[in-house]
Design an enzyme around this catalytic site. Sequence first.
Site, PDB file in Angstrom:
ATOM      1  N   GLU A 180      26.749  45.453  42.266  1.00 15.81           N
ATOM      2  CA  GLU A 180      28.064  45.746  41.691  1.00 15.81           C
ATOM      3  C   GLU A 180      27.973  46.817  40.602  1.00 15.81           C
ATOM      4  OE1 GLU A 180      29.993  42.085  40.573  1.00 15.81           O
ATOM      5  OE2 GLU A 180      29.959  41.292  42.616  1.00 15.81           O
ATOM      6  N   GLU A 240      27.786  38.201  49.252  1.00 15.79           N
ATOM      7  CA  GLU A 240      28.011  37.014  48.428  1.00 15.79           C
ATOM      8  C   GLU A 240      29.385  36.443  48.750  1.00 15.79           C
ATOM      9  OE1 GLU A 240      27.674  37.538  44.211  1.00 15.79           O
ATOM     10  OE2 GLU A 240      25.719  38.518  44.335  1.00 15.79           O
TER      11      GLU A 240
END
Length: 482
Positions: free
Chosen positions: A142, A289
């Site tokens: 991220e 995820e």
Amino acid sequence: MFMADFKSFKAFIFLLLLLLFNTGILAKEEEAEVIAELKKQEEDSQPFVGLNIGTEVSDLLSPKDLVSFLQLQKITHIRLYDANSDILRALAHTKIRVIVGVPNNQLLAIGSSNTTAATWIERNVVDFYPETLISAISVGDEVLTTVPSSAPILLPAIESLYNALVASNLHTLIKISTPHAASIVLDPFPPSQAFFNQTLTPIIIPLLQFLSRTGSPLMMNLYPYYVFMQNKGVVPLENSLFKPLTPSKEMVDPNTLLHYTNVLDAMVDAAYFSMKNLNITDVVVLVTESGWPSHGDSKEPFATIDNADTYNSNLIKHVYDRTGTPFHPEITSSVYIYELFNEDLITTPLSEANWGLFYGNSTPVYLLHVSGSGSFLAKDTTNQTYCVVMDGVDTKSLQAALDWACGPGRSNCSEIQPGENCYQPNNVKNHASYAFDSYYQKAGRTVWSCDFKGVAMITTTDPSKFIWKDDFNLFVTCICYP
């Protein structure tokens, strides 16, 4: 379209093989080898559910025990947030595929130096592959949203690592990408209106072009839990948990008239539409995820064991149903559940320590309900569980396990002796299931007590309801389980 083209290509290859064999150009042995390789590639391309493994755990299993636990749970894909050498070494000569990670704090050094990138690949990939099946490298996590200062160095780091893979002739075997937060996609519903944050497009466009060129996936961390929490009253809980919906509760994209029965599919399609808006249509979304916390503070009342169980159980079923998404029904994204273990060393917020399916010592946080998903996650349980023979086990292995259960294992095998109530039907599979379940119930129904060297599995189906076929092809019901 590109998936359909791939299937057509495989069909063409099989026809070509048949032609070559019939004309004598291709020897039978060579044909068998090529077909076996094609079948292996097809198996590798099937959607799967993997597990993320964080290590902020106070009583984490040793690498050796961790791998044994993964094998017992029939987990075939994992993702690490680094390249832990002890775990990678323990994974050698198993069939478990692993994504290794480059931590965010290493991006600058790798992106600034080809030599550093080559050294990283040598130490963390080449030294272990192919004994350890490294399937991909996730570069950072991220980055664009959590450490935007590192954004300019992200693609250079990826390209440097890719060049090092090329130099080692591993670039076609190991994919390389970077996981993104869902927030890089703006206006995500309806999915057809979604687009990437335009301030990031100078980085995202060349990144997507790289992924397209190398056949690598777009890695996305997608959490319907956060969508629900941020949109309570707008997004129903049922949509977030994959619960069955009446047509009136389905989300409808007014531009495409596609119906969405769950939030995750909508998030995946938002990524596909965002790529399409940039003329990228051949990159597959990989969900690196997704999950649901089982416990939280007063501000997170929906972080409960029941909701976590429902979400993850339904997520597993959804992937293995292989129904794709409304926009791409031909493509089912593989998903890595966040996460395998509760990371109790993470203290705030409370929910951050409670995303795991298991505690660090391997005991379950809750009991998944994933019947019908094969032997994946052997803790395939409801509140009442049983241990039975796994399908496809050879008789010799089964007999050896039965002998152990009735001998050193001290199962109660008196009822399967000749002349006793459960002797019929007289076959190894029936007797072994009785003995396995006897041992399993006596041992407290722990996951470790239903293995028998890989020939047994836990089931939620009462084995007394099993219908067995006897030697005369008659169907009989065995009601003799302990």
